[in-house]
Design an enzyme around this catalytic site. Sequence first.
Site, PDB file in Angstrom:
ATOM      1  N   CYS A   2      26.884 145.339 -17.916  1.00 63.30           N
ATOM      2  CA  CYS A   2      27.937 146.349 -17.799  1.00 63.30           C
ATOM      3  C   CYS A   2      28.632 146.236 -16.440  1.00 63.30           C
ATOM      4  CB  CYS A   2      27.354 147.741 -17.946  1.00 63.30           C
ATOM      5  SG  CYS A   2      26.349 147.979 -19.412  1.00 63.30           S
ATOM      6  N   ARG A  27      31.625 139.735 -17.519  1.00 62.82           N
ATOM      7  CA  ARG A  27      30.244 140.182 -17.637  1.00 62.82           C
ATOM      8  C   ARG A  27      29.860 140.494 -19.084  1.00 62.82           C
ATOM      9  NH1 ARG A  27      27.999 141.991 -12.666  1.00 62.82           N
ATOM     10  NH2 ARG A  27      26.668 143.470 -13.727  1.00 62.82           N
ATOM     11  N   TRP A  79      27.988 147.460 -22.168  1.00 65.61           N
ATOM     12  CA  TRP A  79      27.308 146.603 -23.138  1.00 65.61           C
ATOM     13  C   TRP A  79      26.171 147.425 -23.700  1.00 65.61           C
ATOM     14  CZ3 TRP A  79      22.476 144.042 -23.651  1.00 65.61           C
ATOM     15  CH2 TRP A  79      22.469 142.958 -24.540  1.00 65.61           C
ATOM     16  N   ASN A 105      24.759 151.615 -15.032  1.00 69.59           N
ATOM     17  CA  ASN A 105      24.203 150.375 -15.576  1.00 69.59           C
ATOM     18  C   ASN A 105      22.690 150.468 -15.504  1.00 69.59           C
ATOM     19  OD1 ASN A 105      26.810 149.451 -15.730  1.00 69.59           O
ATOM     20  ND2 ASN A 105      26.623 147.957 -14.082  1.00 69.59           N
ATOM     21  N   GLY A 106      22.004 149.912 -16.500  1.00 66.16           N
ATOM     22  CA  GLY A 106      20.553 149.943 -16.509  1.00 66.16           C
ATOM     23  C   GLY A 106      20.030 150.728 -17.691  1.00 66.16           C
ATOM     24  N   GLU A 481      20.285 122.036 -23.462  1.00 68.36           N
ATOM     25  CA  GLU A 481      21.445 122.713 -22.894  1.00 68.36           C
ATOM     26  C   GLU A 481      22.688 122.459 -23.736  1.00 68.36           C
ATOM     27  OE1 GLU A 481      24.039 124.827 -20.274  1.00 68.36           O
ATOM     28  OE2 GLU A 481      21.939 124.982 -20.883  1.00 68.36           O
ATOM     29  N   LYS A 485      24.905 125.445 -25.464  1.00 70.63           N
ATOM     30  CA  LYS A 485      26.333 125.644 -25.221  1.00 70.63           C
ATOM     31  C   LYS A 485      27.100 125.736 -26.535  1.00 70.63           C
ATOM     32  CE  LYS A 485      26.545 126.297 -21.059  1.00 70.63           C
ATOM     33  NZ  LYS A 485      25.317 127.016 -21.323  1.00 70.63           N
ATOM     34  N   GLU A 488      26.357 129.119 -28.122  1.00 75.33           N
ATOM     35  CA  GLU A 488      26.898 130.256 -27.386  1.00 75.33           C
ATOM     36  C   GLU A 488      28.373 130.496 -27.669  1.00 75.33           C
ATOM     37  OE1 GLU A 488      24.587 130.819 -23.185  1.00 75.33           O
ATOM     38  OE2 GLU A 488      25.796 129.014 -23.378  1.00 75.33           O
ATOM     39  N   HIS A 504       7.852 114.656 -36.792  1.00 74.76           N
ATOM     40  CA  HIS A 504       6.891 115.740 -36.972  1.00 74.76           C
ATOM     41  C   HIS A 504       7.525 116.974 -37.616  1.00 74.76           C
ATOM     42  CE1 HIS A 504       3.796 113.551 -34.854  1.00 74.76           C
ATOM     43  NE2 HIS A 504       4.640 113.333 -33.858  1.00 74.76           N
ATOM     44  N   LYS A 603      27.231 138.002 -18.948  1.00 74.09           N
ATOM     45  CA  LYS A 603      27.043 137.009 -17.893  1.00 74.09           C
ATOM     46  C   LYS A 603      25.733 137.207 -17.155  1.00 74.09           C
ATOM     47  CE  LYS A 603      28.372 133.570 -15.343  1.00 74.09           C
ATOM     48  NZ  LYS A 603      28.397 132.232 -15.946  1.00 74.09           N
TER      49      LYS A 603
END
Length: 608
Positions: A2, A27, A79, A105-106, A481, A485, A488, A504, A603
Amino acid sequence: MCGIVGYVGHRRAVGVVIDGLERLEYRGYDSAGIAVGHVADGAPARIEIVKRAGKLEVLKIALEGRMLEGTIGLGHTRWATHGEPSDINAHPHLSEDGQLAVIHNGIIENYGELKERLSAAGHVFLSETDTEVMVHLIEEHYRGDLAAAVREALAQVTGSYALAVARADHEVIVVARATSPMVIGLGEGENFVASDVPALLAYTRRVIFLHDGDMALVGSDGVTLTDLHGAPLARDISEIDWDAESAEKDGYPHYMLKEIFEQPAVVYNTLGGRLVGETDVNLDLALDPHSIDRAIVTAAGTAFYAGLVGEYLIEKLARLPVEVEIASEFRYRDPVVDERTLCIVVSQSGETIDSLEALREARGRGARSLAILNVKGSSISREVDDILYLQAGPEIGVASSKAYLGMLVAFELLALWLGRARGTLGDDGAREIVRALRSVPRLIEDTLTHRPCIAEVAETFKDKDHYLFLGRGINFPTALEGALKLKEISYIHAEAYAAGEMKHGPIALIDDDMPVVAVATQGELYLKTLSNLREVRARNGILIALAHPGDDMVGAHADVVIPVPETHELVSPLVNVVALQLLAYETANRLGLDVDRPRNLAKSVTVE
């Protein structure tokens, strides 16, 4: 996560607050709101709020025609953690009398029991959020002193917070911090509050980073710092050395693409001044390399994959055992840590709550600590013994690119330093790696010239529903990675495996409709990787390979070859991942998606 913005001064607050919120859009958020102190002709002062679910554009439309002339204001991008994204759940939250506004925030962990008690006392709740509890708690304790009311309310709260409070009849904003980040910007006849520095850069570079347990009274004529009991505090004033323009797109269509192209400079800057001659590294660390027997890397998301590369590097060059731990799991599993353990915590923002708590767990068990960070003055930076800063500058795109490169460079430097200090890396080996690192900016620039080729690959396969990524050795994390990406920002399902694991289980997924991206650059396991490519081709898989130019052996098996320049194998992840970043970007862009702000992501994750 947030975003918080606050202003008190001589300007019209609504413009400053909205501008700050726009600079924090990176963010991630699902609703936005603003509160402004308002004085109508002859009427008592009050706080007026406007808030909407959705993007800032929705809020700005709602503000059209509103004559909010006040010079004190709060803004928030939310958020959701408690309660779905909606107008009523958006911040700020307002007291029943219209006098008090709170943004937060939190997470207030004991909000349920507090809400039950307050409701029984006659308080009426309108939202589903934990934050609204703070409005009623502060209102209950207010006796004319806003700071005292906030202190008394926080004494009843368990959880994390970056809190900003305004009241219509006070010309100050009261802020407090526990775990979640908060920074104060210092101006002339005006002062600012924000959850992150970019919100302030258009107005000031002089800032104070609040520590856990800090409170501040922010007025137009000054800032007073105290602890949560009201005792005076002194905190250093920091000068931010990057300006607002560095957070702009600079002509690129997206921040992410700009940040991908900034990576040669990031590598150069992160190396800068740390390589000594042809074989050595100066990191200015207090750590005694002989005082540790093992290292634990703890991180989340992309930083975790950077840690996996670090594991290969440190074990190879320093012969030091390394474990890489997902931060959110590490703190809950009674880890084996002692005073001869080095805990390396990796975070772009330095505010990732899982990584911060993992660090605290390790330190509580006696471990020495070192942080690899991008943001100075962050929470993690204040709780570690040593810091190795990246020089990546502000990263706005939610999906990390240049910060990941900076992390890889930091691990290269750390592994070199440890290897040289511990006597496990000789002059010849060190010279090869130092030479290769110095060439990386040029090699990344070379890789970026292949963007048209990568864009063609993205166009060809953009409508596929699934991807498989393969890598071996130090480039297995590169495959991880690359898959992350793509997931995301394109929302295409992608999985990554160590190529030797194909037989396997994952080999069952391969058919003539699934692209398989293989990192097939040359190294110790090159011939093994070729065997894995043959396994894909034998099952009619679509094979996209990263390979060195002119590699006919890979070319004989692949449908498409993405060329990447050759370098030392231990340095190759810094070059190879750039091609995979471009593949994800070009795919998402061709699908018409919001590359910089992918859905459901933030973010900096500052809540568990």
